[in-house]
Structure formats: structure tokens, C-alpha cells
Design an enzyme around this catalytic site. Structure first.
Site, PDB file in Angstrom:
ATOM      1  N   GLU A 196       0.832  -1.209   0.000  1.00 22.71           N
ATOM      2  CA  GLU A 196       0.000   0.000   0.000  1.00 22.71           C
ATOM      3  C   GLU A 196       0.874   1.270   0.000  1.00 22.71           C
ATOM      4  OE1 GLU A 196      -4.266  -1.276   1.787  1.00 22.71           O
ATOM      5  OE2 GLU A 196      -2.784  -0.703   3.284  1.00 22.71           O
ATOM      6  N   GLU A 207      -6.394  -7.882  -1.076  1.00 23.19           N
ATOM      7  CA  GLU A 207      -6.826  -7.790   0.321  1.00 23.19           C
ATOM      8  C   GLU A 207      -8.327  -7.558   0.303  1.00 23.19           C
ATOM      9  OE1 GLU A 207      -4.985  -5.279   3.200  1.00 23.19           O
ATOM     10  OE2 GLU A 207      -2.941  -5.731   2.506  1.00 23.19           O
TER      11      GLU A 207
END
Length: 587
Positions: free
Chosen positions: A158, A234
């Protein structure tokens, strides 16, 4: 030779289009003797792949002290995945977030002057390169092309939410390829334009992280990546809890519907989490977006497989969805029987202040150093100095990281708490020893406060005047040998309650080797060890009111329990209950 590659909009395994249906299991949050059980149950739900992060700070807690055995045997974990006939995805970071202490980055890394975190800065990249080479030396022979299970490796984590240094990402790719990794490389970001653009570089497959509105999020991902497989790497099917908050759950029906949408669209998916496990010891992370919020010990995450490895309603709902798109085994997990219910007693106690000299080495300072400067990166520490206040006085610090218990001549005065933004406390007129027991409650794992040092952040002031001449003792709690030595000298007898800070010890015989749940609802705040293994923290704030005890740490005969109570426990009784209590959910 087996192969795995990207061809157009598809993943291709051994020449055939392949839809990844994966679930996250963090090997470092699960007892190694339970890995096979958790992985097997993943396959029985219909998953074909297991994903895991790699925590740098656990593998290298001190610079140069690399560990990869026992709980950290990544190679064994990946081989266990292969033995189950499944594939694996490895996400080595170096930053992992994961609600893990410091987001997985080792605290010692931040002690280097001028180090540039998560960017292409020489000191940082030198350390990261060394770390990645060690991890990837484990992964390389276990790639699919070598007969192993690994089909994807992720670069960073991320990153688009943190920075935009493309040269840093390119340097990570270079190290990864240089270590012999030939499988496709990926990145993951939330499906926002800036994050998707800043979090990847050409040659890497962009994937997304989200937990709802699947089709909308996939469309955003496709806008920023016109070709290549669509993947939610995710899929947030649950959430984590923080001390003082509620227990998070997500709708089974809604999560199953969003998973259905993903799979129907032909997208690949990784459930975050399939099985969350536990933040054993002092490994939990924290958030600080204006208010410091440490993460609880349980990482149950409202996942399909709960903290103790039992299928939930979400497990069965997901299994039904997956069966529409992939073969699901006929075998089903056997429902676990309730855990044993019984009680024991804490029968020997010793004050933390009385035994402190046995728990480490004192150092002496004119000014307050951080605990990081002393090479102490987790747990607790004692601070002492002398004061002479003939009138009421105000003791003040620049910051508290994270919770400080204040004593004068052994008598407790009060608490300074970071989550309350406390920095000052009033003292009655007094002369003698000022003692402060400081707890590091977990390092921030997300955002700009990653890597901040812990301890009493000075200067310290008494009525506006600098207070110096400090003695500091980081408490070494990795082994309880010194604590047990002191407890051996303590008289035997069950006290009705515990006044912290205190160590208390008891013994029990477990009815069998099954997992247990320790009820902490009548204790205050502290940590628990069974047979020398730290189960983690408890706190009366909740929401969590039980601690998970993995069966493999128990013995057939006598088992020892040691409790560190920092505040006040209303009872010295040790109570094991049939089911976990992770707290009330938000109404």
C-alpha cells in the site's frame, strides 16, 4: 517444470487460465504445530492459495541477529502449504502494516541518523536489501518453477498511501529479481487514483484492497490498468479491534455477496484474513490519527476461521459461494468441542519494584534518553530519580509513549496516559525517590508516526525546572527466569486480590492438550505467560476479555501461569472458560 505467468488478462498456471482464490494466514501469529490444521481448513473451504506477510522486525529484532526457526520458519510454513497441494503468495514488505508493531519495520532501523524510511535513501536501502536477500533466499527455491508453491511476490505494501518515490519501488524490484525471484511481482493499493498511480511502477501487476462495492472498485482498478488480471489481494472480510473500542464484525451476507461479485467477474481474490491468529507477546501495533489506539491481543478479525481455528458462519457462507466457481472438497472441518472450564489460583506474588534489579541493567543519565536509544524496543522500563519538593509540584514531560505509572517512595501517585494526551501530573510535597514504570503499548503501524521512539520523552520538568539524574532499567521479560527465582522465595498463599505492579504465579493441570480460553475480565491490565510463553496483553477496558491459549504450549502435567498485573486485579483466581469473549459489537 511447473509455470505461473500473466497472459493478457489472465493468470496462467501450467498453461491453463487460473483464478486465484486465496486466504491470508500469518505464520507468525499461529503456533507452528497448528499451521497444517489451518491450511487444511483453508483448502476445505475451497481456497487454492495461502498468502502471508513477512515481519522484518521479528526475523531481525536486533540489527544483524537474524532468526528463521520455530515460529519464524517461513520455509517450513511454505512447505506445509505445498504439502496441502496449495499455492502461496509471499508479501515481504519491507513495510507490512498488518496491525503489527511498527508495521513490521525494525525499531533499530530508525536509530540511524538521517535514514530515509520507505524511500530510495542509501542507508535504508542498504538495510532493506540485506533483509530482502535473506527472506528471498528462503522463497527462491520454493517458487513454482522449482517445484514449490510460490506463485506471486508482492513489492512493498500500500505504498501509494504513503509516498510516491518510484525509484524506491524500482530498487525493490531490482533486489527482488536479483535474488532469483522469477514469478510475477505485484503491488497493492486502495482503489483511489492517486494511490494506484503512486503505489506501483511499470512491469508490476497492480492489485487492490477493499471490502465492499466490489464491482465499483474493480472498475477503478481497470481504469488504471487496462490489461492484466483483476485481483483484490486484500478482500477485507473483517476488521481489527483496539483497546477501549467495540469488537468489529462484518455482515456475513454482505461479505459473501461481495465475494460472489468478485468471483463472478473472473477476478482473483485474497481474503484478508482467512485466519487472523493472535498478537502474542508484545507484538501488537497501534494507530494514531490524533488519538493513540493500541490494537488488542486477539487478531480474530471476524475471519472465516476464528482465532482458535474454528469455522464460523462466514466460513460456511464463503464455502458455498466458492463452490459456484471452483471445486470444493467433500470433506468438512469437524466442529470443535467447547474448551475445558476449570479454575486455579495465583499463590505466590512479588512486587515488580522489589524484583526490578534482577530484570536488567541500570544505566544513568543527566537527561532522558528514549528507550530506543538504549536498544530497548518493546515492553516496559523503570525510571527513577530523586526529588525534593517542599510544596505541591507539577511533574511534566514533552510526551508519554505510552503509559506511565508514577510512584513516590513506592506509593502510587497516578497514571500518565498517551491516549488521554497526558503530559503532566501533580505531586504532593515530598522528598525521596520518584519512580515511573513505563509501558510501550505497541508502535504505530500506519502513517507518518511509524518509527517514533518510545519512552518518557523529555526534558522532564518539576515546577518548570529541568529534572535530571535519571536511572533507567529496561525490563528484560524475554525469559522469566529472574521473576521465577524471586517468586520461589515468596510465601505460598492465595491473596484475595492483586495490587500492581506485581508478578503473580500459580499452577494448574489441563484436562487435555486442547486449546484454552483464559478469562481476564476481573483483572486490570497486564500480560500473561503460560509455561514461559507470553499469551499477550489484557486490559479491563476491553473489548477483549479472554486470552487464547494454544494447546501446543500446554503440558500433560503441571503448567505454570505467571501474571504481570500493572493496575488492580479484583481476584487472584485463574479462570478458564469454554468460549472466547472478544467483546460487544457495535449496535
Amino acid at each position: 517444470m511447473s509455470t505461473f505467468e500473466i497472459d493478457g488478462d489472465d493468470f496462467v498456471a501450467n498453461g491453463h487460465p487460473f483464478q486465484i482464490i486465496s486466504g491470508a494466514i500469518h505464520y507468525f501469529r499461529v503456533h507452528p504445530d497448528l499451521w497444517a490444521d489451518r491450511i487444511h481448513k483453508a483448502r476445505l473451504m475451497g481456497l487454492n492459495t495461502i498468502e502471508t506477510y513477512v515481519p522484518w522486525n521479528q526475523h531481525e529484532p536486533q540489527c544483524g541477529s537474524w532468526q528463521q526457526s520455530g515460529w519464524l520458519d517461513l520455509g517450513r510454513f511454505l512447505q506445509t502449504v505445498a504439502d496441502e497441494g496449495m499455492y502461496a503468495i509471499v508479501r515481504p514488505g519491507p513495510y507490512i502494516c498488518a496491525e503489527w508493531d511498527n508495521g513490521g519495520l525494525p525499531a533499530w532501523l530508525f536509530a540511524q541518523p538521517g535514514v530515509g524510511i520507505r524511500r530510495n535513501e542509501p542507508q535504508f536501502m542498504d538495510a532493506v536489501s540485506g533483509y530482502l536477500k535473506k527472506v528471498l533466499a528462503i522463497v527462491e527455491p520454493l517458487q513454482i518453477s522449482n517445484g514449490g508453491p510460490v506463485i506471486l511476490v508482492q513489492i512493498e505494501n500500500e505504498y501509494g498511501a504513503y509516498g510516491d518515490d518510484s525509484s524506491y519501488l524500482e530498487a525493490l524490484v531490482s533486489v527482488t529479481r536479483g535474488a532469483g525471484i522469477t514469478v510475477p511481482l505485484t503491488t497493492v493499493d486502495q482503489p483511489q487514483s492517486d494511490m494506484l498511480e503512486n503505489g506501483s511502477v511499470p512491469g508490476l501487476l497492480k492489485t487492490a484492497s477493499f471490502g465492499s462495492r466490489s464491482m465499483e472498485r474493480l472498475a477503478t482498478l481497470r481504469e488504471h490498468q487496462p490489461t492484466g488480471p483483476l485481483m483484490c489481494s486484500e478482500f477485507w472480510n473483517g476488521w481489527f479491534d483496539s483497546w477501549g473500542g467495540h469488537h468489529h464484525v462484518t455482515s456475513v451476507a454482505d461479505s459473501a455477496a461481495d465475494l460472489d461479485d468478485l468471483l463472478a467477474a473472473g477476478a482473483s481474490v485474497n481474503l484478508y484474513m482467512f485466519h487472523g491468529g493472535t498478537n502474542f507477546g508484545f507484538t501488537n501495533g497501534a494507530n494514531d490519527k490524533g488519538v493513540y489506539q493500541p490494537v488488542v491481543t486477539s487478531y480474530d478479525y471476524d475471519a472465516p476461521l476464528d482465532e482458535a481455528g474454528n469455522p464460523t458462519a462466514k466460513y460456511w457462507a464463503f464455502r458455498e459461494v466458492i463452490a459456484k466457481y471452483a471445486d470444493v472438497p467433500d470433506e468438512k472441518p469437524v466442529a470443535a468441542a467447547p474448551s475445558a472450564e476449570f479454575t486455579a489460583a495465583l499463590t505466590q506474588t512479588v512486587s515488580v519494584l522489589a524484583v526490578a534489579d534482577r530484570l536488567g541493567e541500570w544505566s544513568h543519565h543527566d537527561e532522558l534518553p528514549t528507550l530506543d536509544a538504549l536498544g530497548h524496543y518493546s515492553g516496559l522500563a523503570l525510571y527513577t530519580t530523586e526529588i525534593d519538593a517542599t510544596e505541591p509540584a507539577m511533574l511534566e514531560f514533552d510526551d508519554i509513549r505510552d503509559r506511565a505509572y508514577v510512584f513516590v517512595n513506592g506509593a502510587r501517585v497516578g497514571v500518565l496516559a498517551r491516549d488521554h494526551h497526558d503530559r503532566a501530573i501533580s505531586l504532593a510535597p515530598s522528598r525521596g525517590t520518584l519512580t515511573i514504570l513505563l509501558e510501550d503499548q505497541g508502535r504505530v503501524d500506519y502513517g507518518s508516526r511509524i518509527g517514533e521512539p518510545k519512552g518518557l520523552i523529555g526534558p522532564a520538568r518539576l515546577n518548570g525546572e529541568r529534572l535530571g539524574r535519571w536511572s533507567i532499567l529496561p525490563l528484560a521479560l524475554g525469559s522469566l527466569a529472574s521473576v521465577n527465582s524471586a517468586l520461589n522465595e515468596a510465601p505460598v498463599g492465595a491473596p484475595g486480590w492483586l495490587a500492581g505492579p506485581i508478578f503473580a504465579r500459580g499452577h494448574f493441570t489441563a484436562p487435555d492438550a486442547r486449546d484454552l480460553f483464559l478469562d481476564t475480565s476481573r483483572w486490570g491490565k497486564g500480560a500473561v505467560w503460560i509455561n514461559g510463553f507470553c499469551l499477550g496483553r489484557y486490559w479491563s477496558r476491553g473489548p477483549q476479555r479472554t486470552l487464547f491459549v494454544p494447546g501446543p504450549i500446554l503440558t500433560p502435567g503441571d503448567n505454570e501461569i505467571v501474571v504481570l498485573e500493572l493496575e488492580t486485579a479484583a481476584t487472584s483466581e485463574v479462570c478458564f472458560v469454554a468460549h472466547p469473549d472478544l467483546g460487544h459489537t457495535e449496535s
